[in-house]
Design an enzyme around this catalytic site. Structure first.
Site, PDB file in Angstrom:
ATOM      1  N   MET A  30       0.870  -1.158   0.024  1.00 12.79           N
ATOM      2  CA  MET A  30       0.006  -0.033  -0.053  1.00 12.79           C
ATOM      3  C   MET A  30       0.742   1.309  -0.020  1.00 12.79           C
ATOM      4  O   MET A  30       0.327   2.197   0.399  1.00 12.79           O
ATOM      5  CB  MET A  30      -0.943   0.034   1.233  1.00 12.79           C
ATOM      6  N   LEU A  33       6.799   3.293   1.566  1.00 17.65           N
ATOM      7  CA  LEU A  33       7.575   2.064   1.670  1.00 17.65           C
ATOM      8  C   LEU A  33       8.659   2.394   2.834  1.00 17.65           C
ATOM      9  O   LEU A  33       9.186   3.396   2.979  1.00 17.65           O
ATOM     10  CB  LEU A  33       8.502   2.005   0.220  1.00 17.65           C
ATOM     11  N   HIS A  34       8.885   1.268   3.341  1.00 18.68           N
ATOM     12  CA  HIS A  34       9.906   1.394   4.735  1.00 18.68           C
ATOM     13  C   HIS A  34      10.717   0.051   4.237  1.00 18.68           C
ATOM     14  O   HIS A  34      10.455  -0.726   3.417  1.00 18.68           O
ATOM     15  CB  HIS A  34       9.382   1.560   5.959  1.00 18.68           C
ATOM     16  N   GLU A  35      11.965  -0.042   5.264  1.00 12.17           N
ATOM     17  CA  GLU A  35      12.720  -1.208   5.025  1.00 12.17           C
ATOM     18  C   GLU A  35      11.965  -2.588   5.181  1.00 12.17           C
ATOM     19  O   GLU A  35      12.686  -3.438   4.511  1.00 12.17           O
ATOM     20  CB  GLU A  35      13.817  -1.211   6.182  1.00 12.17           C
ATOM     21  N   GLY A  36      10.578  -2.763   5.749  1.00 12.99           N
ATOM     22  CA  GLY A  36      10.201  -3.986   5.572  1.00 12.99           C
ATOM     23  C   GLY A  36       9.819  -4.283   4.329  1.00 12.99           C
ATOM     24  O   GLY A  36       9.886  -5.375   3.812  1.00 12.99           O
ATOM     25  N   HIS A  37       9.150  -3.356   3.790  1.00 18.10           N
ATOM     26  CA  HIS A  37       8.700  -3.550   2.058  1.00 18.10           C
ATOM     27  C   HIS A  37      10.042  -3.722   1.244  1.00 18.10           C
ATOM     28  O   HIS A  37      10.094  -4.657   0.613  1.00 18.10           O
ATOM     29  CB  HIS A  37       8.023  -2.322   1.506  1.00 18.10           C
ATOM     30  N   GLN A  61     -10.383  -3.025   1.933  1.00 15.79           N
ATOM     31  CA  GLN A  61      -9.870  -3.606   3.385  1.00 15.79           C
ATOM     32  C   GLN A  61     -10.146  -2.767   4.477  1.00 15.79           C
ATOM     33  O   GLN A  61      -9.611  -3.075   5.556  1.00 15.79           O
ATOM     34  CB  GLN A  61      -8.398  -4.312   3.130  1.00 15.79           C
ATOM     35  N   LYS A 149       5.046  -9.976   9.319  1.00 17.78           N
ATOM     36  CA  LYS A 149       4.518  -8.953  10.254  1.00 17.78           C
ATOM     37  C   LYS A 149       2.891  -9.076  10.277  1.00 17.78           C
ATOM     38  O   LYS A 149       2.160  -8.582  11.310  1.00 17.78           O
ATOM     39  CB  LYS A 149       5.036  -7.709   9.688  1.00 17.78           C
ATOM     40  N   ASP A 150       2.311  -9.331   9.041  1.00 16.59           N
ATOM     41  CA  ASP A 150       0.781  -9.254   8.964  1.00 16.59           C
ATOM     42  C   ASP A 150       0.647 -11.058   9.015  1.00 16.59           C
ATOM     43  O   ASP A 150       0.462 -11.520   7.868  1.00 16.59           O
ATOM     44  CB  ASP A 150       0.479  -8.557   7.789  1.00 16.59           C
TER      45      ASP A 150
END
Ligand code: AMP
Length: 284
Positions: A30, A33-37, A61, A149-150
């Site tokens: 979505m 963006l961060h380091e997880g993405h 959602q 994470k999800d």
């Protein structure tokens, strides 16, 4: 990198990639963006010939009163990040493009959608599964990367892909955290500095719980009440739930075993944050 907004353009590029026998890695997001993405995107780029990232804040959602209209965005930065990683195709559709007609079809994954996060957000996972099914159909056979994470979302999507015979391999990727343990999330942007500090209670209580499990405490109710105590002590955080379940069926368990997962949701300021852990590993 090709920046596109139309489904028909995705088809054109995909047809070309397939004609050249390229493998395809897909990373739905979505945005903001961060380091997880980025860890997902990097893995997709390492493991595939072509990498497709999607940025779409999916209205299906979000329920009434949730943060659809205020969801953080920084498209210019996102585009630069994708370019720097070597993403081949960045697909940023509008809502009109994704839902040009009122959508009458929805995907349900029985049992996995109504518990835990689904009990708090009853329409959420159906919205997620429906948009991901659309993306899987738009892109076709591929490797698709999702974050642990999800956790519940990952189980819903893996099960959907299996049950509906999508030619998509769903791959889970570890949660990326800040150095104090807080799981990276686009919604962390809502936190004031004080709330940001308080939010560490979530990963801290998951880590303390993991240490207790590793030290021999296997009663789910004991671990749960320790987490509730720890969370309640942080006045800036409001615990929504803590659940201890078998990791893939998401069934509640009384005794913690190796496949267990502890999941937490809490409200901190304007942000509703979620996190989870396998207590035998702890947060890394
Ligand atoms: P979102 O943009 O929040 O929908 O997330 C897009 C994808 O990135 C999902 O598969 C998430 O599970 C994943 N993701 C989000 N945060 C993290 C994180 N901290 N570590 C790893 N993956 C993540």
């Amino acid at each position: 990198m090709k920046l596109i907004s139309q489904v028909s353009e995705v088809h054109e590029f995909i047809d070309e990639y397939r004609a050249q026998k390229n493998t395809i890695g897909l990373v739905p997001t979505m945005g903001f963006l961060h380091e997880g993405h980025i860890s997902l995107m990097q893995r997709a780029a390492n493991e595939n010939d072509k990498t497709i990232v999607t940025i779409f804040v999916n209205p299906l959602q979000f329920a009434e009163g949730e943060d659809l209209s205020s969801y953080p965005q920084n498209l210019d930065k996102d585009i630069n990040e994708c370019e720097a990683i070597g993403v081949d195709l960045l697909f940023i559709p509008s809502s009109e493009e994704m839902y040009s007609q009122p959508i009458l079809t929805s995907v349900q994954v029985d049992q996995l959608m109504s518990t835990i996060e689904g009990a708090s957000r009853p329409t959420h996972f159906s919205g997620v599964a429906t948009v991901v099914a659309k993306l899987f159909n738009i892109v076709g056979p591929c490797n698709a990367y999702f974050g642990e994470k999800d956790w519940q979302q990952l189980q819903v999507i893996s099960t959907m892909a299996r049950d509906l015979s999508f030619r998509v391999k769903v791959l889970g990727c570890p949660t990326v955290r800040q150095s104090d343990g807080l799981a990276l999330s686009s919604r962390n942007a809502y936190l004031t500095p004080e709330e940001r500090e308080a939010a560490t209670v979530i990963s801290r209580s998951l880590q303390v719980a993991s240490e207790n499990v590793q030290a021999g405490e296997t009663s789910a109710s004991v671990i749960k009440s320790q987490i509730v105590d720890e969370m309640t002590a942080e006045t800036l955080a409001t615990l929504d739930y803590v659940e201890i379940v078998e990791g893939s069926s998401l069934q509640t368990i009384d005794q913690i075993t190796e496949g267990a997962r502890i999941l937490i949701a809490a409200k901190v300021g304007k942000a509703r944050l979620i996190d989870n852990v396998n207590p035998y590993f702890g947060i890394k």
